[in-house]
Design an enzyme around this catalytic site. Structure first.
Site, short mmCIF file in Angstrom:
data_model
loop_
_atom_site.label_atom_id
_atom_site.label_comp_id
_atom_site.label_asym_id
_atom_site.label_seq_id
_atom_site.Cartn_x
_atom_site.Cartn_y
_atom_site.Cartn_z
N CYS A 112 0.83 -1.21 0.00
CA CYS A 112 0.00 0.00 0.00
C CYS A 112 0.87 1.26 0.00
O CYS A 112 0.64 2.19 -0.78
CB CYS A 112 -0.93 -0.01 1.20
SG CYS A 112 -2.16 1.33 1.19
N CYS A 113 1.88 1.29 0.85
CA CYS A 113 2.78 2.45 0.89
C CYS A 113 3.52 2.61 -0.43
O CYS A 113 3.80 3.73 -0.87
CB CYS A 113 3.78 2.30 2.03
SG CYS A 113 3.11 2.64 3.67
N CYS A 201 -0.87 7.90 7.65
CA CYS A 201 -2.24 7.67 7.20
C CYS A 201 -3.13 7.27 8.38
O CYS A 201 -2.67 6.66 9.35
CB CYS A 201 -2.27 6.57 6.14
SG CYS A 201 -1.52 7.03 4.56
N CYS A 204 -3.22 3.67 9.80
CA CYS A 204 -1.93 3.13 10.21
C CYS A 204 -1.25 3.95 11.31
O CYS A 204 -0.06 3.76 11.58
CB CYS A 204 -1.00 3.05 8.99
SG CYS A 204 -1.68 2.11 7.62
N CYS A 229 8.37 3.35 5.64
CA CYS A 229 7.37 3.08 4.60
C CYS A 229 7.98 2.98 3.22
O CYS A 229 7.28 2.65 2.27
CB CYS A 229 6.30 4.19 4.60
SG CYS A 229 6.97 5.82 4.24
#
Length: 241
Positions: A112-113, A201, A204, A229
């Protein structure tokens, strides 16, 4: 000894202001990466040194509402444009369609990152010769305790090849940053008033308890020593050396 190694030696014990002044004098295509308190301290310092200050930020699409309001306060306070970078919509659509909104809780945050942060950063940095970050050595003892004030960025390429990375706050502590913010009355994210220290985010990031390290509020379901990340991937390589 390379030119950058020599510059690192010259600047290693200098003040953040002196490091910023050297960085801005040396490179025309240079920008501050902005997301949190450390970066506001850099903007506060830098806006007094140049009338061509460039600031960019990564909008992942999953930030806290308070973070978006913070961005706008910074833009208005310093009368600057913030160059927002966004993830590729198709890549996000494919990930969410295949794995849902919260796949990182099972698969780890890397995928995702990579889409929401690393790829947009790579695009931005490819237009620059150097960038300025708010990294501090005490932010993450596992991955950032060797961060120099200037280095070649081995993870990303710049406009004409190698990219130079300045970390003017490497020698500062969290207390130094907040003392400076209070002294200058610089804007800050109101989430800090609710126990959030390191803010990313929304899914997270969580507040930390007294005595916890600030990075324990990031990706708390993963290994505590690898709280990166991908924006500063070189830190992980250095920590394993």
């Amino acid at each position: 000894m390379t030119d950058i190694e020599k510059l690192q030696q010259e600047l290693s014990d200098q003040s953040p202001r002196a490091i910023l002044k050297a960085a801005l004098a040396r490179y025309d295509e240079i920008a501050i990466s902005f997301s949190g308190a450390e970066d506001v301290a850099l903007i506060e310092l830098a806006h007094k040194l140049t009338d061509r200050l460039r600031v960019f930020s990564l909008d992942t699409g999953r930030l806290h509402p308070e973070t978006y309001r913070f961005f706008e306060r910074v833009r208005e306070h310093y009368n600057i444009d913030i160059e927002f970078q966004f993830p590729d919509a198709g890549a996000i659509e494919a990930l969410v369609t295949e794995k849902g909104m919260f796949s990182f809780y099972q698969d780890g945050h890397g995928e995702c990152c990579g889409i929401r942060k690393v790829e947009p950063l790579r695009r931005k940095l490819s237009t620059l010769d150097a960038w300025i970050t708010g990294q501090r050595r005490d932010q993450s003892p596992g991955t950032r305790n060797e961060v120099p004030v200037v280095q070649l960025d081995e993870a990303f390429g710049g406009r004409h090849g190698p990219l130079v990375k300045f970390n003017p706050l490497a020698n500062w502590s969290s207390k130094d940053v907040w003392d400076y913010i209070r002294m200058t009355e610089a804007p800050y994210n109101t989430l800090h008033e609710r126990g959030f220290v390191s803010i990313g985010c929304e899914p997270c990031t969580r507040p930390v308890l007294p005595g916890q390290h600030e990075r324990e509020g990031r990706w708390w379901w993963e290994e505590a020593t690898r709280k990166e990340c991908g924006l500063h991937a070189g830190n992980l390589i250095a920590s394993q050396a």
